[in-house]
Write a protein that holds these residues in place. Structure first.
Motif, short mmCIF file in Angstrom:
data_model
loop_
_atom_site.label_atom_id
_atom_site.label_comp_id
_atom_site.label_asym_id
_atom_site.label_seq_id
_atom_site.Cartn_x
_atom_site.Cartn_y
_atom_site.Cartn_z
N GLU A 105 48.73 50.50 33.15
CA GLU A 105 47.60 50.34 34.06
C GLU A 105 47.02 51.71 34.41
O GLU A 105 45.81 51.91 34.36
CB GLU A 105 48.03 49.60 35.34
CG GLU A 105 46.87 49.46 36.31
CD GLU A 105 47.13 48.49 37.45
OE1 GLU A 105 48.27 47.99 37.57
OE2 GLU A 105 46.18 48.23 38.21
N LYS A 109 43.29 53.25 33.45
CA LYS A 109 42.37 53.71 34.50
C LYS A 109 41.93 55.15 34.25
O LYS A 109 40.79 55.51 34.49
CB LYS A 109 43.03 53.60 35.87
CG LYS A 109 43.00 52.20 36.42
CD LYS A 109 43.59 52.18 37.81
CE LYS A 109 43.62 50.77 38.36
NZ LYS A 109 44.62 50.66 39.45
N GLN A 116 38.50 46.47 36.63
CA GLN A 116 39.78 45.86 36.96
C GLN A 116 40.00 44.53 36.24
O GLN A 116 41.12 44.20 35.86
CB GLN A 116 39.91 45.68 38.48
CG GLN A 116 41.33 45.36 38.97
CD GLN A 116 42.36 46.46 38.65
OE1 GLN A 116 42.09 47.65 38.82
NE2 GLN A 116 43.54 46.07 38.15
N ALA A 117 38.92 43.77 36.01
CA ALA A 117 39.06 42.48 35.31
C ALA A 117 39.57 42.70 33.89
O ALA A 117 40.46 41.99 33.40
CB ALA A 117 37.73 41.74 35.30
N ASP A 120 43.19 43.77 34.06
CA ASP A 120 44.06 42.62 34.35
C ASP A 120 44.26 41.76 33.11
O ASP A 120 45.36 41.27 32.86
CB ASP A 120 43.46 41.77 35.49
CG ASP A 120 43.54 42.49 36.83
OD1 ASP A 120 44.31 43.48 36.92
OD2 ASP A 120 42.83 42.08 37.77
N ARG A 121 43.18 41.58 32.34
CA ARG A 121 43.29 40.76 31.14
C ARG A 121 44.25 41.41 30.14
O ARG A 121 45.10 40.77 29.54
CB ARG A 121 41.91 40.58 30.51
CG ARG A 121 41.75 39.19 29.95
CD ARG A 121 40.34 38.76 29.66
NE ARG A 121 39.56 39.72 28.95
CZ ARG A 121 38.30 40.05 29.29
NH1 ARG A 121 37.74 39.51 30.34
NH2 ARG A 121 37.63 40.93 28.59
N LEU A 123 46.66 43.57 30.85
CA LEU A 123 48.04 43.54 31.35
C LEU A 123 48.67 42.15 31.20
O LEU A 123 49.87 42.03 30.94
CB LEU A 123 48.10 44.00 32.81
CG LEU A 123 47.79 45.49 33.03
CD1 LEU A 123 47.75 45.81 34.52
CD2 LEU A 123 48.82 46.38 32.32
N ALA A 124 47.84 41.12 31.34
CA ALA A 124 48.35 39.76 31.14
C ALA A 124 48.80 39.58 29.69
O ALA A 124 49.84 38.97 29.41
CB ALA A 124 47.27 38.74 31.51
#
Ligand SMILES: [Zn+2]
Length: 467
Positions: A105, A109, A116-117, A120-121, A123-124
């Motif tokens: 993460e 960044k 962030q979306a 998040d995708r 990281l999922a």
């Protein structure tokens, strides 16, 4: 007998960054060990570097990625591996599985996107691919053809050396990748143990030509340096990397404070009144992660816990998350010169919050800067380290700053095995390897290590792969 596999070293061949090794079986299926970022001036054989990050080989038949540990130079290119289409398991230790999403993460960044979306995708997706494997348990990677086992490497929390087993029965063949090995007395972590045996070992050689000083001497020098620095008030600024070294430093500082309770660190300042500030959200997250994963700590650290001590969360320790509070702290400490120890990233002063501290304090003789990590050529850290003691200057954010603060370097805070430890890793194996392949080291370190291994183990084939 080599049952027809090959090695391809995509990184950490001519240097120490960009670790990525590929083990390819005779049928073309393969596994990767690590997928790291290149740093500084280092590049891959095919020209991948700090700016060219795309994966420069086919991932079609890559069946799995095994992660030795979560340092960025070992995992930083995972986003690019996924965007190249890799959907196989990311096999790592249980502690690494907890820490890996934090590292990725942050890497995204800093280097890729603030969306962030999107993060998040990604990281999922990583979460779906991570397979946490307990130490010392075999797990199948490619059907009956290839199995893998991890063992503690003592380098950072969750670090592992990796053993592969090919074939069946009498045709079994074992290959060990050392990853980064720790020194035996690394704070918090159990010392690494050698494999029982292997046919081939791919061995790191970062300090293949050096022997570290003892941990006790190192701690004594850290204490003496701090005491001298506090003699003229002011802060001790420690530029540090978020993962591993920060936690080691905290652990050592807690020990120093514990041993010197109510004793002066300098006239008018007691050790237990000193503030120790971690000004880095990532380092704070990692420290919390380290604190949580205490079942992986070594006996000494757990004994301290049992005695009511908190080696990573002691009373004098403050962590700063918020950016406004960070700026206030810089201003307050620069103005008052109240004695404090500040640990902030980045380790080579090329970015991060340490830069604000340096801009505010480097020109003031009451403050001190303490380097505990390697400073690569071309970084502000190297300039401060090199020119500071001679009354020189450095550029920070494009601004020239004359250095009046005290500049010190404390060697030996390395989470890496030294030459003796590397020799022991091989020497203590019951079944010695036929071949040792040296990676992850500068040319001099590899040559020196190759020479001693050949001398101690005549007949062992020591290979230094070239990029
Ligand atoms: Zn490492």
């Amino acid at each position: 007998m080599n049952p027809g596999y090959t090695f391809t070293h995509h990184g950490a061949v001519d240097g120490v960054t960009g670790s990525c090794h590929q083990l390819t079986l005779s049928d073309g299926q393969s596994v990767l060990v690590d997928c790291g970022l290149f740093q500084g001036a280092e590049t891959s054989v095919d020209g991948a570097n700090v700016d060219r990050l795309a994966i420069d080989f086919s991932v079609e038949k890559v069946r799995a990625l095994v992660v030795t540990h979560v340092h960025i130079d070992h995992v930083g290119r995972i986003p690019y591996l996924l965007s190249a289409g890799f959907r196989g398991p990311i096999i790592c230790s249980q502690a690494s599985a907890t820490l890996l999403p934090l590292v990725l993460e942050d890497a995204l960044k800093v280097g890729v996107t603030r969306d962030q979306a999107l993060i998040d995708r990604f990281l999922a997706q990583v979460g779906r691919q991570i397979v946490a494997v307990p130490y010392k348990q075999w797990r199948s990677v490619i059907g009956d053809e290839l199995r893998v086992k991890l063992a503690p490497a003592g380098h950072i929390l969750g670090s592992a050396w990796v053993e592969f087993e090919l074939g069946q029965g009498r045709n079994k063949h074992r290959i060990v990748f050392s990853g980064d090995l720790g020194a035996p007395y690394t704070p918090l972590l159990p010392a690494p143990r050698s494999p029982y045996g292997a046919d081939v070992v791919v061995l790191e050689s970062t300090y293949g030509d050096a022997v570290h000083e003892s941990r006790k001497d190192r701690r004594r020098r850290l204490q003496a340096l701090c005491e001298r620095a506090f003699g003229n008030k002011g802060c001790v600024l420690i530029p540090a990397f978020s993962i591993g070294r920060t936690q080691e430093l905290l652990y050592e500082l807690e020990e120093i404070i514990h041993r010197n309770r109510s004793r002066p660190a300098a006239p008018g300042v007691n050790w237990d009144d000193l503030d120790i500030v971690i000004d880095s959200p990532l380092a704070a997250d990692f420290t919390a992660g380290y604190a949580q994963l205490r079942e992986h700590w070594d006996k000494e650290a757990r004994r301290k816990l049992a005695a009511g001590r908190h080696p990573l969360a002691f009373e004098q320790l403050t962590t700063i998350d918020d950016h406004a509070l960070h700026l206030q702290t810089v201003e307050y400490l620069a103005r008052t010169a109240r004695p404090a120890i500040v640990i902030a990233a980045s380790g080579m002063c090329s970015g991060g919050r340490i830069v604000n501290y340096l801009k505010a304090m480097l020109g003031d003789a009451r403050h001190d800067v303490l380097f505990v990590g390697y400073q690569a050529a071309g970084t502000p850290g190297r300039d401060i380290q090199k020119y500071g003691p001679k009354g020189g200057y450095a550029y920070l954010d494009g601004k020239r700053i004359d250095i009046r603060a005290g500049i010190h370097t404390l060697g030996g805070y390395s989470a890496h095995a030294d030459q003796n430890d590397l020799l022991n890793f091989i020497g203590r194996m019951r079944h010695k390897p036929e071949q040792v392949r040296l990676v992850h080291g500068d040319a001099g370190a590899k040559q020196a290590l190759a020479a001693v291994i050949r001398q101690r183990h005549p007949g062992m084939d020591v290979v230094v792969p070239r990029g």
